[in-house]
Design a protein around this motif. Sequence first.
Motif, PDB file in Angstrom:
ATOM      1  N   LYS A 186      -5.290   2.382  -7.994  1.00  0.00           N
ATOM      2  CA  LYS A 186      -4.164   1.651  -8.170  1.00  0.00           C
ATOM      3  C   LYS A 186      -4.979   0.959  -5.744  1.00  0.00           C
ATOM      4  CE  LYS A 186      -0.799   4.767  -9.512  1.00  0.00           C
ATOM      5  NZ  LYS A 186      -0.025   3.526  -9.623  1.00  0.00           N
ATOM      6  N   ASN A 187      -3.732  -0.118  -5.467  1.00  0.00           N
ATOM      7  CA  ASN A 187      -4.090  -1.036  -4.279  1.00  0.00           C
ATOM      8  C   ASN A 187      -3.690   0.147  -3.609  1.00  0.00           C
ATOM      9  OD1 ASN A 187      -4.734  -3.058  -5.962  1.00  0.00           O
ATOM     10  ND2 ASN A 187      -2.620  -4.366  -5.756  1.00  0.00           N
ATOM     11  N   GLY A 224     -10.927  -6.017  -1.723  1.00  0.00           N
ATOM     12  CA  GLY A 224      -9.455  -5.696  -1.796  1.00  0.00           C
ATOM     13  C   GLY A 224      -8.246  -5.301  -0.774  1.00  0.00           C
ATOM     14  N   VAL A 225      -8.643  -4.484  -0.071  1.00  0.00           N
ATOM     15  CA  VAL A 225      -7.899  -3.876   0.070  1.00  0.00           C
ATOM     16  C   VAL A 225      -7.130  -4.482   1.860  1.00  0.00           C
ATOM     17  CG1 VAL A 225      -7.545  -1.714   2.562  1.00  0.00           C
ATOM     18  CG2 VAL A 225      -9.195  -1.392   0.433  1.00  0.00           C
ATOM     19  N   LYS A 226      -5.546  -3.973   1.901  1.00  0.00           N
ATOM     20  CA  LYS A 226      -4.773  -5.166   2.348  1.00  0.00           C
ATOM     21  C   LYS A 226      -4.940  -4.253   4.520  1.00  0.00           C
ATOM     22  CE  LYS A 226      -2.895  -8.098   0.091  1.00  0.00           C
ATOM     23  NZ  LYS A 226      -3.032  -9.593   0.278  1.00  0.00           N
ATOM     24  N   ILE A 239       3.285  -1.147   0.076  1.00  0.00           N
ATOM     25  CA  ILE A 239       2.447   0.038  -1.062  1.00  0.00           C
ATOM     26  C   ILE A 239       3.267   0.725  -0.388  1.00  0.00           C
ATOM     27  CG2 ILE A 239       0.445   0.784   0.063  1.00  0.00           C
ATOM     28  CD1 ILE A 239      -0.618  -1.550  -1.936  1.00  0.00           C
TER      29      ILE A 239
END
Length: 213
Positions: A5-6, A98-100, A154
């Motif tokens: 998951k993000n 790709g982690v915010k 998130i």
Amino acid sequence: MDATKNIAVLFDFDGVIMDTETQYTVFWNEQGRKYLGQEDFGRNIKGQTLLQIYEKYFSDKQEAQRQINLDLNVFEKNMSYEYIPGVEAFMADLRSHGVKIAVVTSSNEEKMQNVYNAHPEFKGMVDRILTGEMFARSKPAPDCFLLGMEIFHISPEHTYVFEDSFHGLQAGNTSGATVIGLATTNSREAIAGKAKYIIDDFAEMTYEKLLTI
């Protein structure tokens, strides 16, 4: 947390990204002695916005507030803004996966402009920078971290918070995120039980390591 998951990572700034807390402690200890007759004042106000500090400790001292504003502006312009070891590489690793990333700080925009002047690359290292003007309640209220989660869409279950101050750690825990404490401002013993995991700096922290916490 489910690695499929993000996820989002929310960093406090002072004492987490930059090694500034010891400098602020010196400044605020001086103000505490000068205006309040208090020792160790700097430790009492960590994680609070300037407005909160004034409302709680200087509400009847308007002239002191004006002088502190002047002195603080000069102080912050001349501060040394040095990265906590390993944080630049860790942020780059997060972004490559790709982690915010957001900076969530009680500092105001004027202070952060000094940071951008010292480190023009800094804004490009993160997705968002949330300053003290953006939320009604500062730490230990969780509003700042909840705003970060809202912006990134998130959930708390997929959010990590990096904090060093007692107020910040409390805010992170209240938000429901996984809290990682830095023993930069307070000792490991002092923040034990206030974070799921404790580190001294980011030297050994990676994206893969984060997913195991």
